[in-house]
Design an enzyme around this catalytic site. Structure first.
Site, mmCIF file in Angstrom:
data_model
loop_
_atom_site.group_PDB
_atom_site.id
_atom_site.type_symbol
_atom_site.label_atom_id
_atom_site.label_comp_id
_atom_site.label_asym_id
_atom_site.label_seq_id
_atom_site.Cartn_x
_atom_site.Cartn_y
_atom_site.Cartn_z
ATOM 1 N N ARG A 327 11.398 29.160 -1.889
ATOM 2 C CA ARG A 327 11.496 28.958 -3.339
ATOM 3 C C ARG A 327 11.815 30.243 -4.088
ATOM 4 O O ARG A 327 11.791 30.265 -5.322
ATOM 5 C CB ARG A 327 10.198 28.354 -3.860
ATOM 6 C CG ARG A 327 8.959 29.162 -3.546
ATOM 7 C CD ARG A 327 7.700 28.356 -3.788
ATOM 8 N NE ARG A 327 7.496 28.043 -5.192
ATOM 9 C CZ ARG A 327 6.623 27.145 -5.631
ATOM 10 N NH1 ARG A 327 5.904 26.465 -4.762
ATOM 11 N NH2 ARG A 327 6.471 26.924 -6.914
ATOM 12 N N ILE A 330 16.593 32.879 -5.569
ATOM 13 C CA ILE A 330 17.186 33.503 -6.763
ATOM 14 C C ILE A 330 16.522 34.846 -7.029
ATOM 15 O O ILE A 330 17.190 35.856 -7.262
ATOM 16 C CB ILE A 330 17.039 32.575 -7.988
ATOM 17 C CG1 ILE A 330 17.719 31.222 -7.735
ATOM 18 C CG2 ILE A 330 17.607 33.249 -9.225
ATOM 19 C CD1 ILE A 330 19.200 31.287 -7.548
ATOM 20 N N LYS A 500 20.311 18.957 29.301
ATOM 21 C CA LYS A 500 20.193 17.563 29.725
ATOM 22 C C LYS A 500 20.738 16.724 28.580
ATOM 23 O O LYS A 500 20.160 16.659 27.499
ATOM 24 C CB LYS A 500 18.743 17.186 30.015
ATOM 25 C CG LYS A 500 18.620 15.749 30.535
ATOM 26 C CD LYS A 500 17.197 15.259 30.568
ATOM 27 C CE LYS A 500 17.194 13.781 30.971
ATOM 28 N NZ LYS A 500 15.921 13.122 30.658
#
Length: 659
Positions: A327, A330, A500
């Protein structure tokens, strides 16, 4: 296409790093899958480490340093772009509904802390009129602020382009091409891109390329508009409440966020999510209930188990990591850009990077349980290897060789369905297996029973066989196989290219898709994988897979997890007779007698999981399956007696006593 530095990810983190590197003289290319889908556009733009009350000291230091950079950083970007970022050092207010134990008027700043002021009920109502009457006080953090995240993204994009950063939008990165601990290139939907150095900044999608525990955390948000009847903004600072935040913008809009949902990449807003947001916001600031709603949206934050970013060097010498900002993407953009650029251009490692290194998620060596006291059935000890005289075995046998790697044991086991990690550890030891298959998706998502799995086994002694369980399409299986290879590398198996392959769209019978399996196998073989495909006992499919370059074929004995035993004996015999690669019987074996029978047919190996994990005493059953595999193999080599139509006395007919 070649570039000095290739950044994978075009969100705020990737673009901020690109701009910083370009300003330092680097030739930079950015690959962006969808600029508008980045978490950047779904954020609120808060720069509020104080209000968030971060408890990790290193994380607080990182956030605090980044917030300090913001005024100068945004000013520089605005000058270069000629566009505003709408940075606003408005401060934040954290109201509370319950009395606080500590109400100091001022928390003295230290070298890393900002001032924080406690406001009582009267003071906080004066400071911010309109708060709910149940608010008893709150903290005022004057150094917090905000930026318009969408405006910032536009500015970063504009600056990057104006500086000459080459941005490729709409390009999906499919895989990292690696060799000997270096990235050789990036395989994308638009071809292969190459560079001297690479930066991973792919946000919530990082787990698709490398097996780091970065998972999407969905957040729903909404925007209100202040009514025109109100001449002034009623809110001029961030409100950081309990389970909600309210961010006023100077354009007369108000952002409300955000839900926290562990739902993968499930899109769209929901009535429940929006209702929760509105209830929490209007409880804190009641007059919002009369404001018009302007927009709903959602986004995916890149979360990690400790909610801290992954920054710095990686397992590859020329790959730098900048992911998992959760969060605070920014907020952390400027500091991330600086310390990553320092690391790449100057080989200067910021002291804080050690706290955010990917190695914190690597397994710590855990002793496996090998003492005989751990293998008990009531008061009786399980049989031990001391009682087995290997010298009596004189039949010569070649070792099991898969993709050029030699194995002593012909029994493979799995890690699923055990009641506990301890039972799984004990069973693997008792089985003496050397290959253990692991479901990549379940380890990455920390599914029930798979928490701590990577740490539970000694991967210096056991060869990991990543599997693509849960994949319904060839494309999905290919992507998960790539993750599995990276997971093996992180556990120290640098040369492990085994997978696999399971492509199972059928949820009821769990039968593999032959067409999807063949398609995925062909692609994975091209990418250098040693493919071990799980298939129906179909001799023609087995031959096609062998011709495609698979390392083994793994026909099922009966439906997976059914314990029905050998139901496909005739087809398995045909596969064995015609195969030039190892045949591993997989799925459906429920008892040691059935395991021995499969080996007597001439199978090269067995993979058994459910029969061991679901036994009353898994460790004892694992030991029994080991002995059955050995016995069945010896019986096959020894040669079975012919089957006759009539009885034949076992005692000699000559030299008998007669009357």
């Amino acid at each position: 296409m070649t570039s000095d530095i290739l950044i994978i990810g075009g969100g705020v983190i990737g673009l901020a790093i690109a701009v910083e590197l370009k300003l330092r003289g680097a030739n930079v290319t950015v690959l962006c899958r969808d600029f508008n889908a980045a978490a950047t556009h779904a954020a609120a733009g808060m720069l509020a480490p104080d209000a968030e009350k971060l408890t990790d000291e290193a994380m607080y230091d990182l956030c605090w340093r980044s917030r300090v950079l913001y005024p100068e950083w945004t000013h520089k970007l605005e000058e270069l772009a000629g566009l505003p970022t709408l940075y606003w050092p408005c401060g934040s207010l954290a109201p509370v509904y319950q009395p606080q134990e500590q109400k100091n008027p001022l928390l003295s700043p230290s070298a890393r802390e900002s001032p924080a002021y406690w406001l009582d009920k009267t003071a906080i109502q004066q400071h911010q009129p309109g708060l709910a009457s149940e608010v008893v006080g709150g903290w005022w953090y004057p150094e917090d602020g905000q930026v318009d995240n969408r405006a910032l993204a536009r500015v970063l994009w504009t600056v990057a382009e104006s500086l000459g950063v080459e941005i490729k939008n709409g390009v999906r990165v499919e895989a990292l091409l690696q060799q000997q601990g270096k990235v050789l290139g990036v395989q994308t939907s638009a071809g292969v891109f190459r560079a001297s150095h690479y930066v991973l900044a792919t946000g919530a999608w990082s787990n698709e390329l490398l097996p780091f525990p970065v998972c999407p955390v969905k957040g729903q948000m909404l925007r209100l508009r202040v009514p025109e009847s109100l001449p002034e903004l009623p809110l001029k600072r961030i409100l950081f409440g309990e389970n909600t935040y309210i961010v006023p913008r100077r354009d007369r809009t108000i952002i409300i966020g955000a839900t926290k949902e562990d739902v993968g990449f499930t899109p769209n807003n929901t009535p429940a999510g929006i209702q929760t947001l509105l209830q929490q916001a209007t409880r804190l600031y009641p007059q919002l209930q009369d404001y018009p709603i302007e927009e709903f949206w959602w986004g995916f934050r890149p979360g990690t188990p400790d909610e801290l970013p992954i920054l710095g060097t990686s397992p590859c010498a020329n790959l730098t990591l900048a992911v998992g900002h959760y969060r605070n993407g920014i907020l952390l953009a400027p500091i991330t850009a600086v310390i990553i650029a320092d690391l790449i251009t100057q080989e200067k490692s910021d002291p804080l990077l050690s706290h955010f290194h990917y190695s914190r998620f690597l397994p710590q060596s855990t002793p496996m349980f090998t003492h005989s006291a751990n293998f008990t059935n009531g008061h009786r000890p399980v049989a031990t290897l001391d009682n087995l005289d290997h010298n009596v075995i004189t039949t010569e046998d070649s070792p099991l060789i898969i993709a050029g790697k030699t194995f002593r044991s012909r029994l493979m086991t799995g890690t699923g369905k055990y009641r506990s990690i301890a039972e799984m550890q004990q069973s693997i030891v008792a089985s003496e297996c050397q290959i253990v298959t692991v479901a990549v998706r379940r380890v990455q998502s920390k599914a029930a029973g798979h928490e701590g799995l990577a740490e539970a086994l000694d991967w210096q002694k056991i060869w990991m066989l990543p599997n693509t369980a849960g994949c319904q399409t060839a494309e999905d299986a290919i992507r998960v196989a790539r993750l599995g290879r990276e997971m093996a590398k992180l556990l120290g198996q640098e040369d492990n290219n085994f997978v696999k392959l399971e492509v199972i769209p059928d949820p009821k019978y769990l039968l593999p898709d032959p067409i999807g399996t063949l398609q995925a196998a062909e692609q994975l073989v091209k990418e250098g994988f040693a493919v071990l495909p799980y298939i129906n006992a179909d001799p023609m499919l087995a031959k096609h897979l062998e011709e495609a370059g698979c390392a083994t074929v793994m026909p099922l004995a009966s439906p997976i997890g059914s314990g029905q035993g050998l139901k496909t004996t005739a087809n398995i015999q045909i596969i064995i007779e015609n195969s030039k690669i190892p045949v591993v019987v997989d799925a459906g074996i429920g008892a040691p007698s059935e395991a021995a029978q499969a080996m007597e047919l001439g199978a090269d190996a067995l993979l058994i999981n459910s029969a061991i994990a679901l036994a009353k005493n898994p460790a004892a059953m694992a030991r029994a399956m080991n002995l059955a595999a050995v016995a069945g193999r010896l019986a096959y080599l020894a040669g079975r007696m012919p089957i006759k139509d009539y009885a034949s006395a076992s005692s000699p007919l000559t030299g008998t006593i007669s009357s």
